[in-house]
Design a protein around this motif. Structure first.
Motif, PDB file in Angstrom:
ATOM      1  N   MET A 129     -73.577   0.486  21.412  1.00  0.00           N
ATOM      2  CA  MET A 129     -72.236   0.687  21.935  1.00  0.00           C
ATOM      3  C   MET A 129     -72.077  -0.148  23.205  1.00  0.00           C
ATOM      4  O   MET A 129     -72.907  -0.086  24.105  1.00  0.00           O
ATOM      5  CB  MET A 129     -72.057   2.174  22.224  1.00  0.00           C
ATOM      6  CG  MET A 129     -70.722   2.535  22.735  1.00  0.00           C
ATOM      7  SD  MET A 129     -69.725   2.999  21.324  1.00  0.00           S
ATOM      8  CE  MET A 129     -68.210   3.344  22.106  1.00  0.00           C
ATOM      9  N   ILE A 130     -71.008  -0.930  23.243  1.00  0.00           N
ATOM     10  CA  ILE A 130     -70.771  -1.772  24.414  1.00  0.00           C
ATOM     11  C   ILE A 130     -69.895  -1.023  25.419  1.00  0.00           C
ATOM     12  O   ILE A 130     -69.094  -0.174  25.048  1.00  0.00           O
ATOM     13  CB  ILE A 130     -70.121  -3.115  24.016  1.00  0.00           C
ATOM     14  CG1 ILE A 130     -68.764  -2.905  23.351  1.00  0.00           C
ATOM     15  CG2 ILE A 130     -71.038  -3.904  23.126  1.00  0.00           C
ATOM     16  CD1 ILE A 130     -68.020  -4.178  23.068  1.00  0.00           C
ATOM     17  N   PRO A 131     -70.061  -1.316  26.721  1.00  0.00           N
ATOM     18  CA  PRO A 131     -69.231  -0.639  27.715  1.00  0.00           C
ATOM     19  C   PRO A 131     -67.768  -1.070  27.618  1.00  0.00           C
ATOM     20  O   PRO A 131     -67.463  -2.200  27.238  1.00  0.00           O
ATOM     21  CB  PRO A 131     -69.840  -1.059  29.048  1.00  0.00           C
ATOM     22  CG  PRO A 131     -70.685  -2.236  28.766  1.00  0.00           C
ATOM     23  CD  PRO A 131     -71.049  -2.190  27.313  1.00  0.00           C
ATOM     24  N   VAL A 132     -66.876  -0.144  27.953  1.00  0.00           N
ATOM     25  CA  VAL A 132     -65.435  -0.392  27.924  1.00  0.00           C
ATOM     26  C   VAL A 132     -64.905  -0.263  29.343  1.00  0.00           C
ATOM     27  O   VAL A 132     -65.160   0.742  30.018  1.00  0.00           O
ATOM     28  CB  VAL A 132     -64.719   0.600  26.982  1.00  0.00           C
ATOM     29  CG1 VAL A 132     -63.219   0.374  27.016  1.00  0.00           C
ATOM     30  CG2 VAL A 132     -65.260   0.467  25.573  1.00  0.00           C
ATOM     31  N   TYR A 133     -64.173  -1.283  29.808  1.00  0.00           N
ATOM     32  CA  TYR A 133     -63.584  -1.274  31.145  1.00  0.00           C
ATOM     33  C   TYR A 133     -62.072  -1.246  31.022  1.00  0.00           C
ATOM     34  O   TYR A 133     -61.497  -1.786  30.084  1.00  0.00           O
ATOM     35  CB  TYR A 133     -64.009  -2.515  31.935  1.00  0.00           C
ATOM     36  CG  TYR A 133     -65.495  -2.585  32.179  1.00  0.00           C
ATOM     37  CD1 TYR A 133     -66.089  -1.785  33.143  1.00  0.00           C
ATOM     38  CD2 TYR A 133     -66.299  -3.435  31.432  1.00  0.00           C
ATOM     39  CE1 TYR A 133     -67.454  -1.846  33.372  1.00  0.00           C
ATOM     40  CE2 TYR A 133     -67.661  -3.501  31.646  1.00  0.00           C
ATOM     41  CZ  TYR A 133     -68.234  -2.700  32.619  1.00  0.00           C
ATOM     42  OH  TYR A 133     -69.583  -2.762  32.829  1.00  0.00           O
ATOM     43  N   ARG A 134     -61.432  -0.615  31.991  1.00  0.00           N
ATOM     44  CA  ARG A 134     -59.973  -0.605  32.051  1.00  0.00           C
ATOM     45  C   ARG A 134     -59.489  -1.948  32.568  1.00  0.00           C
ATOM     46  O   ARG A 134     -60.233  -2.724  33.166  1.00  0.00           O
ATOM     47  CB  ARG A 134     -59.488   0.517  32.979  1.00  0.00           C
ATOM     48  CG  ARG A 134     -59.884   1.902  32.569  1.00  0.00           C
ATOM     49  CD  ARG A 134     -59.002   2.482  31.562  1.00  0.00           C
ATOM     50  NE  ARG A 134     -57.673   2.673  32.140  1.00  0.00           N
ATOM     51  CZ  ARG A 134     -56.688   3.266  31.549  1.00  0.00           C
ATOM     52  NH1 ARG A 134     -56.871   3.761  30.354  1.00  0.00           N
ATOM     53  NH2 ARG A 134     -55.520   3.393  32.103  1.00  0.00           N
ATOM     54  N   TRP A 135     -58.205  -2.201  32.361  1.00  0.00           N
ATOM     55  CA  TRP A 135     -57.565  -3.445  32.783  1.00  0.00           C
ATOM     56  C   TRP A 135     -57.803  -3.690  34.270  1.00  0.00           C
ATOM     57  O   TRP A 135     -57.626  -2.779  35.079  1.00  0.00           O
ATOM     58  CB  TRP A 135     -56.074  -3.335  32.489  1.00  0.00           C
ATOM     59  CG  TRP A 135     -55.286  -4.561  32.724  1.00  0.00           C
ATOM     60  CD1 TRP A 135     -54.407  -4.783  33.731  1.00  0.00           C
ATOM     61  CD2 TRP A 135     -55.282  -5.747  31.933  1.00  0.00           C
ATOM     62  NE1 TRP A 135     -53.854  -6.013  33.621  1.00  0.00           N
ATOM     63  CE2 TRP A 135     -54.364  -6.636  32.526  1.00  0.00           C
ATOM     64  CE3 TRP A 135     -55.967  -6.135  30.792  1.00  0.00           C
ATOM     65  CZ2 TRP A 135     -54.125  -7.890  31.999  1.00  0.00           C
ATOM     66  CZ3 TRP A 135     -55.712  -7.384  30.272  1.00  0.00           C
ATOM     67  CH2 TRP A 135     -54.807  -8.239  30.878  1.00  0.00           C
ATOM     68  N   ARG A 136     -58.242  -4.879  34.630  1.00  0.00           N
ATOM     69  CA  ARG A 136     -58.508  -5.343  35.997  1.00  0.00           C
ATOM     70  C   ARG A 136     -59.683  -4.648  36.680  1.00  0.00           C
ATOM     71  O   ARG A 136     -59.854  -4.762  37.882  1.00  0.00           O
ATOM     72  CB  ARG A 136     -57.262  -5.215  36.874  1.00  0.00           C
ATOM     73  CG  ARG A 136     -56.093  -6.049  36.388  1.00  0.00           C
ATOM     74  CD  ARG A 136     -54.945  -5.936  37.368  1.00  0.00           C
ATOM     75  NE  ARG A 136     -53.751  -6.556  36.838  1.00  0.00           N
ATOM     76  CZ  ARG A 136     -53.352  -7.784  37.132  1.00  0.00           C
ATOM     77  NH1 ARG A 136     -54.047  -8.529  37.951  1.00  0.00           N
ATOM     78  NH2 ARG A 136     -52.252  -8.268  36.604  1.00  0.00           N
ATOM     79  N   LEU A 137     -60.488  -3.901  35.946  1.00  0.00           N
ATOM     80  CA  LEU A 137     -61.623  -3.208  36.552  1.00  0.00           C
ATOM     81  C   LEU A 137     -62.973  -3.703  36.027  1.00  0.00           C
ATOM     82  O   LEU A 137     -63.986  -3.034  36.211  1.00  0.00           O
ATOM     83  CB  LEU A 137     -61.489  -1.693  36.336  1.00  0.00           C
ATOM     84  CG  LEU A 137     -60.296  -1.028  37.004  1.00  0.00           C
ATOM     85  CD1 LEU A 137     -60.251   0.452  36.660  1.00  0.00           C
ATOM     86  CD2 LEU A 137     -60.315  -1.227  38.513  1.00  0.00           C
ATOM     87  N   ALA A 138     -63.000  -4.839  35.390  1.00  0.00           N
ATOM     88  CA  ALA A 138     -64.255  -5.392  34.884  1.00  0.00           C
ATOM     89  C   ALA A 138     -65.076  -5.937  36.054  1.00  0.00           C
ATOM     90  O   ALA A 138     -64.529  -6.445  37.035  1.00  0.00           O
ATOM     91  CB  ALA A 138     -63.979  -6.505  33.881  1.00  0.00           C
ATOM     92  N   PRO A 139     -66.399  -5.817  35.983  1.00  0.00           N
ATOM     93  CA  PRO A 139     -67.235  -6.312  37.078  1.00  0.00           C
ATOM     94  C   PRO A 139     -67.245  -7.834  37.151  1.00  0.00           C
ATOM     95  O   PRO A 139     -66.894  -8.527  36.191  1.00  0.00           O
ATOM     96  CB  PRO A 139     -68.616  -5.763  36.735  1.00  0.00           C
ATOM     97  CG  PRO A 139     -68.583  -5.515  35.274  1.00  0.00           C
ATOM     98  CD  PRO A 139     -67.170  -5.183  34.927  1.00  0.00           C
ATOM     99  N   GLU A 140     -67.644  -8.347  38.306  1.00  0.00           N
ATOM    100  CA  GLU A 140     -67.777  -9.792  38.503  1.00  0.00           C
ATOM    101  C   GLU A 140     -68.830 -10.345  37.543  1.00  0.00           C
ATOM    102  O   GLU A 140     -69.775  -9.646  37.176  1.00  0.00           O
ATOM    103  CB  GLU A 140     -68.189 -10.100  39.945  1.00  0.00           C
ATOM    104  CG  GLU A 140     -67.139  -9.762  40.963  1.00  0.00           C
ATOM    105  CD  GLU A 140     -65.921 -10.667  40.878  1.00  0.00           C
ATOM    106  OE1 GLU A 140     -66.081 -11.867  40.603  1.00  0.00           O
ATOM    107  OE2 GLU A 140     -64.812 -10.156  41.067  1.00  0.00           O
TER     108      GLU A 140
END
Length: 109
Positions: A1-12
């Motif tokens: 399972m891959i991590p899911v990030y919300r819009w504009r909250l993805a890490p650098e």
């Protein structure tokens, strides 16, 4: 399972395909490392896959042979299959023929 990030909250260090392309990079066969979701009101969320920027490679340059093949493919998409004329634009796949052939009255046999 891959991590899911919300819009504009993805890490650098992670970028979408379009962001990589804007930087002149390509994923280079690396697997998707995360997913980005942008919520919408009445439909499901928009989803974009994220790739690692440090593993991305530069975009391959277009060779003269690739340019010639692309020009030939675009020229073929301009020729109407119904009348055989060059339409002067790429024929939409939704129509399947040039606009004059689409608008012409169909003869009933």
């Amino acid at each position: 399972m891959i991590p899911v990030y919300r819009w504009r909250l993805a890490p650098e260090g992670l970028a979408t395909f379009r962001q990589l392309r804007a930087m002149g990079l390509r994923p280079a066969g690396q697997p998707v490392v995360a997913q980005l979701e942008r919520p919408r009101r009445r439909r499901g969320p928009l989803i974009a896959f994220l790739y690692r920027v440090d593993l991305a490679r530069p975009v391959r340059p277009m060779t003269p042979g690739r340019w010639a093949a692309l020009a030939k493919a675009n020229a073929a998409r301009r020729v109407c299959p119904a009348c055989g004329r060059d339409a002067g634009y790429r024929i939409p796949t939704s129509l399947g023929m040039c606009v004059p052939c689409t608008d012409a009255p169909q003869l009933v046999a």
